[in-house]
Enzyme design. Structure first.
Site, PDB file in Angstrom:
ATOM      1  N   SER A   1       0.803  -1.216   0.000  1.00 31.69           N
ATOM      2  CA  SER A   1       0.000   0.000   0.000  1.00 31.69           C
ATOM      3  C   SER A   1       0.838   1.270   0.000  1.00 31.69           C
ATOM      4  O   SER A   1       0.280   2.361   0.103  1.00 31.69           O
ATOM      5  CB  SER A   1      -0.925   0.018   1.214  1.00 31.69           C
TER       6      SER A   1
ATOM      7  N   LYS B   1      -7.863   3.356   7.257  1.00 29.85           N
ATOM      8  CA  LYS B   1      -6.890   4.369   6.849  1.00 29.85           C
ATOM      9  C   LYS B   1      -7.492   5.768   6.879  1.00 29.85           C
ATOM     10  O   LYS B   1      -6.861   6.726   7.352  1.00 29.85           O
ATOM     11  CB  LYS B   1      -6.367   4.036   5.457  1.00 29.85           C
TER      12      LYS B   1
END
Length: 925
Positions: free
Chosen positions: A815, A858
């Site tokens: 990521s 997130k």
């Protein structure tokens, strides 16, 4: 209130408890005639009422105990013995200091005996009392006493702690029956010192079985005379005026006695096998044991000791003994067994009629029939499925749990399907009810339920074939600890209106615990599934299979996880076969809900049979809602306060969540909130005691947390205030405990020969992301304006160092490719990345931004850290559906498809020599 009562010291070693009859020798005692004479002179009632006259029976205390039943310190034992005065052999001459503080009020039943040397006073215990002070010493003792309130004992049993008392009573009852069962077993071995006739032991078993929880004190007193207890133990039982303490003491004594009996039975078995066939039983021990039981039974009221004569083989129901066979037959008729189970039960009942109760197989057969009759073959709770069912269930689930929309949606779907099926079945049942009696066989007498399926007319069989079968789903809730899996299952049972039963599978390593033992084994019993059905009493409960991922693997005991395959298979569990019952049992109506922390340890065939629903860790926002709606109100009540005496603002709750707890669930959060409530409880108590309520502040501030909970345990990453080339803010889905947070990526260059150094405890995937990002930047160096020559290597005379702070925490995951690429471009071009911009996404060598996971965590972590704008991969657009609205409102979320788009958004005023056209970028904002 005190009462004056004449006291009668008992012989040394004797203790009289309520409900027990005792024989006290008169020979050699001067106090008994004087006491009886005084009672007779004061009481002018007719002779037939003499048994209503009472006396206080007090035992002689043990040198090891104080007068109130507590043990003496070891250094006081010799001094105590030295202070004892009087002849123990003659209780009438004993000093009053040797008498126990507690006694039993007894009814005088009369005097028995053939001669002057054989006379004995017969007394029956009625209730406990405590001696307050002695008022007379000679010719007999008398004292002021206080009666022990039996009603208080009953309230104590039925009031607070009812569940704990019920568990203790069940344990006491089970141990009592186990002890009597061991005594019954010894009848198989002639010469055993504990052997008794089966008729006597069976009467004892019936007496114990019929006791309910309100008889807990009576049962404890009775078993204190059955068990082989010391004088000190029986005195402690007499002094236990609280029923719960009495039960705990008897559980301890019975456990010791049962273990001793088991060991002795092994010796008896071995000795019997080795002894000659013509060995004779010990008649003296047998007579002594039966005489002891006669004494026990004589205190039960209305029992004739003469009826204790051993019955013949055909007198199993002699005297006032109830007919067991008839009782079992009645149970079978009421149980409404399935056709297969009814056939087996009737066969076993016929076998039982032909058996002698002394045979060991008799108890095995009787227990098996009782088990069959207690299983709910056809009895079930009818689901309350009406027009408002879905609304009520939705409200129930929302009130009990915040969030968890997926599981709530699945349960509402199940309820809707169940309601539609039941509506169709109700309509078919109404049509079946209209069937005329003449269209059925003559022997049915118009009763449709008594007719076999193949005997129905054709039109009725067609209607039956249209009935909808209820096959409950097998749900598996997977998630970290503390996320509410177990409590969610309870809410499901409440919403459905069904009974709930929890089965803990953690550490189960024996297949027989699931499928039961075969009846050929000693002490065989059904498995957990059948035992659970017997406990709830219905065939459609909600079963929680807790910790199914921790079930043991295969061993010489079998594989319990393989035994669960039939239980959890919707195509097979309608004919589940328990080894003990050995009759097909329908489990298709049971709603099984399994819980697990991980799927890795669940075998693939077992996992395939369940519908998996994942419960991810709660976010900070969700934890705040859970704390405000559930945890804080509960902790305030548990700590003796009310909502007006404690107030926790949102910033305080958020600080506790982020700075003092890092977990996926809310267990530690509830503990910390409990600490805060206890702190305020101390402050409120001090203010109340000193009448200074004006100084008490119910509001907790963030400044108070360090004093209450200590220093902060966890630090949050906060977005930088100023920008520096080579530093980029990335996003992490799970930092610790299922929380999302930001992650700074720092890149620095130095003179060198192209070496790349990576630090910060990076995993293999992150290292590959750095290599991909560096390759893309080197390949597009000319387009980025980093070099004037396409053949020049920008890393020829430099080396770079990539670091992620918090080096003690391992980091990995696909990521951070976009973050690494932007950090390298920022370093080489000298352009700073605005600190309020964070990004996530993986990249390919072609510069495409690839989708990643953990978007919800997130984004919440970015909002908490003060980020304003977040760049996400364009393919993660669908993941925004699960994001809370307050997060969407607090962040500017922009989706990008290529690295060039991200650069254009980060540096809108910059010009790149090889900048690629970005079609309709505004349409994706």
């Amino acid at each position: 209130m005190s009462h004056t009562l004449p006291l009668l010291p008992l012989p040394q070693g004797s203790v009289l408890l309520p409900g027990i009859t005792l024989r006290i020798p008169v020979s050699g005692r001067s106090d008994i005639p004087a006491l009886l004479s005084a009672i007779s002179s004061k009481d002018k009632r007719p002779k037939q009422d003499a048994r209503n006259r009472t006396v206080g029976c007090v035992p002689i205390t043990s040198p090891l105990l104080r007068a109130d039943g507590f043990p003496l310190p070891e250094n006081d034992l010799d001094e105590t013995r030295a202070s004892q005065i009087g002849d123990v052999a003659n209780p009438s001459q004993i000093d009053h200091r040797r008498l126990f503080m507690y006694g039993t009020v007894a009814k005088i039943m009369g005097v028995q005996g053939k001669g002057a040397d054989d006379l004995a006073l017969i007394v029956e215990g009625a209730r406990r009392f405590r001696i307050d002070r002695f008022v007379q010493m000679r010719p007999y003792f008398a004292a002021e006493i206080a009666y022990i309130d039996e009603e208080h004992e009953t309230k104590e049993i039925e009031g607070d702690g009812q569940q704990t008392n019920a568990m203790a009573f069940d344990k006491l009852k089970d141990l009592s029956l186990e002890l009597l069962g061991l005594i019954r077993m010894t009848t198989l071995f002639p010469g055993s010192p504990t052997a008794l006739s089966p008729f006597l032991t069976r009467r004892l078993e019936l007496f114990v079985i019929r006791k309910e929880i309100h008889d807990a004190g009576v049962l404890a007193d009775f078993m204190a005379n059955v068990v082989d207890a010391s004088l000190e133990d029986r005195l402690r039982v007499l002094a236990s005026i609280v029923v719960r303490e009495r039960m705990e003491l008897m559980i301890e004594l019975l456990t010791s006695q049962v273990e001793s009996m088991k060991a002795n039975n092994k010796i008896i078995i071995t000795t019997t096998k080795l002894s000659p066939r013509n060995s004779e039983p010990n008649d003296t021990n047998q007579r002594d044991k039966e005489a002891l039981l006669r004494k026990f039974f004589s205190g039960l009221g209305g029992f004739n000791p003469a009826s204790l004569a051993s019955p013949g083989p055909g007198d199993a129901g002699a005297g006032d003994e109830p007919n067991e066979v008839e009782e079992l037959k009645t149970k079978i008729e009421k149980a409404k067994l399935s056709p297969e189970a009814l056939k087996v039960a009737e066969r076993e009942l016929k076998r039982l009629k032909k058996m002698n109760p002394a045979q060991a197989e008799y108890g095995v057969c009787r227990t098996y029939i009782e088990t069959l009759s207690e299983i709910p073959w056809t009895l079930g709770t009818r689901d309350k499925l009406g027009p408002d069912t879905l609304a009520i269930a939705r409200k129930q689930l929302d009130d009990d749990h915040y969030g968890l929309q997926k599981i709530k949606k699945r349960l509402l779907e199940y309820l809707a399907v169940l309601r539609l099926k039941q509506a169709v079945n109700d309509e078919i049942d109404a049509q079946l009810g209209k069937a005329k009696a003449e269209s059925l066989p003559t022997e049915s007498n118009g009763d449709i339920s008594s007719v076999q399926v193949d005997q129905y007319p054709a039109d009725v069989q067609i209607l039956l074939s249209r009935r909808r079968v209820d096959k409950s789903p097998i749900l598996l809730l997977v998630g970290p600890p503390g996320t509410g899996k177990t409590s969610l299952a309870k809410s499901i049972a409440t919403a459905l209106g069904r009974k709930f039963h929890r089965i803990s599978l953690g550490g189960v390593r024996d297949e027989a615990e699931i499928r039961g033992h075969r009846r050929t084994y000693v002490a065989a019993m059904p498995g957990m599934i059948v035992s659970g059905l017997r406990k709830v009493g219905v065939n459609n409960p909600v079963f929680l299979l807790d910790e199914i991922d921790k079930i043991g693997g295969g061993s010489f005991h079998g594989d319990p996880s393989a035994a669960m395959l039939e239980v959890l298979d919707p195509e097979q569990n309608h004919t589940f076969n328990d080894h003990y019952v050995n009759v097909p049992l329908d489990l298709s109506k049971v709603l099984f809900i399994a819980t697990a922390n991980t799927l890795d340890t669940i075998p693939a065939p077992l996992l395939d049979r369940m519908e998996t629903i994942s419960l991810s860790g709660y976010t900070t926002i969700e934890k705040r809602h859970i704390a405000k709606q559930h945890l804080i109100p509960r902790q305030i009540i548990l700590n003796g306060l009310n909502s007006e005496q404690v107030h926790l603002p949102d910033d305080v709750v958020d600080a506790i969540i982020t700075q003092y707890t890092r977990e996926s669930g809310v267990r530690n959060l509830e503990r910390e909130l409990g600490s805060v409530c206890r702190y305020k409880a101390v402050e409120f108590s001090d203010a109340k005691d000193t009448s200074s309520f004006q100084n008490y502040d119910p509001t907790v501030s963030t400044l108070d947390l360090e004093e209450i909970l200590g220093i902060e345990r966890f630090d949050d990453e906060i977005a930088e205030k100023r920008s520096v080339p080579g530093i980029v803010t990335g996003l992490v889905a799970y930092s610790t405990g299922g929380q999302g947070s930001i992650l700074f990526i720092e890149v620095a260059d130095m003179p060198g020969s192209g070496r790349v150094q990576l630090t910060g405890k990076l995993g293999e995937v992150l290292k590959e992301s750095v290599e991909v990002a560096l390759t893309w930047v080197k390949a597009h160096a000319l387009q980025l304006g980093l070099t004037d020559d396409a053949s020049e290597d920008i890393m020829h005379n430099r080396s770079i160092h990539v670091h992620c702070p918090s080096g003690g925490i391992p980091k990995d995951g696909p990521s951070a490719g976009l973050s690494h690429a932007i950090a390298l471009i920022s370093l080489f071009s000298g352009r700073s990345v605005p600190p309020e911009i964070a990004m996530t996404g993986e990249i390919s060598l072609r510069g495409r931004v690839m989708p990643v996971g953990g978007i919800k965590e997130k984004l919440i972590g970015a909002m908490r850290a003060g980020v304003k704008t977040v760049l996400l991969p364009n393919l993660n657009r669908k993941d925004l559906k699960d994001i809370p609205q307050e997060v969407k409102d607090g962040l500017e979320i922009i989706h990008v498809e290529r690295i060039w788009e991200a650069m254009r958004l980060i540096w809108p005023d910059a010009h790149w020599p090889g900048e690629q056209p970005i079609p309709a970028i505004e349409s994706r904002l």
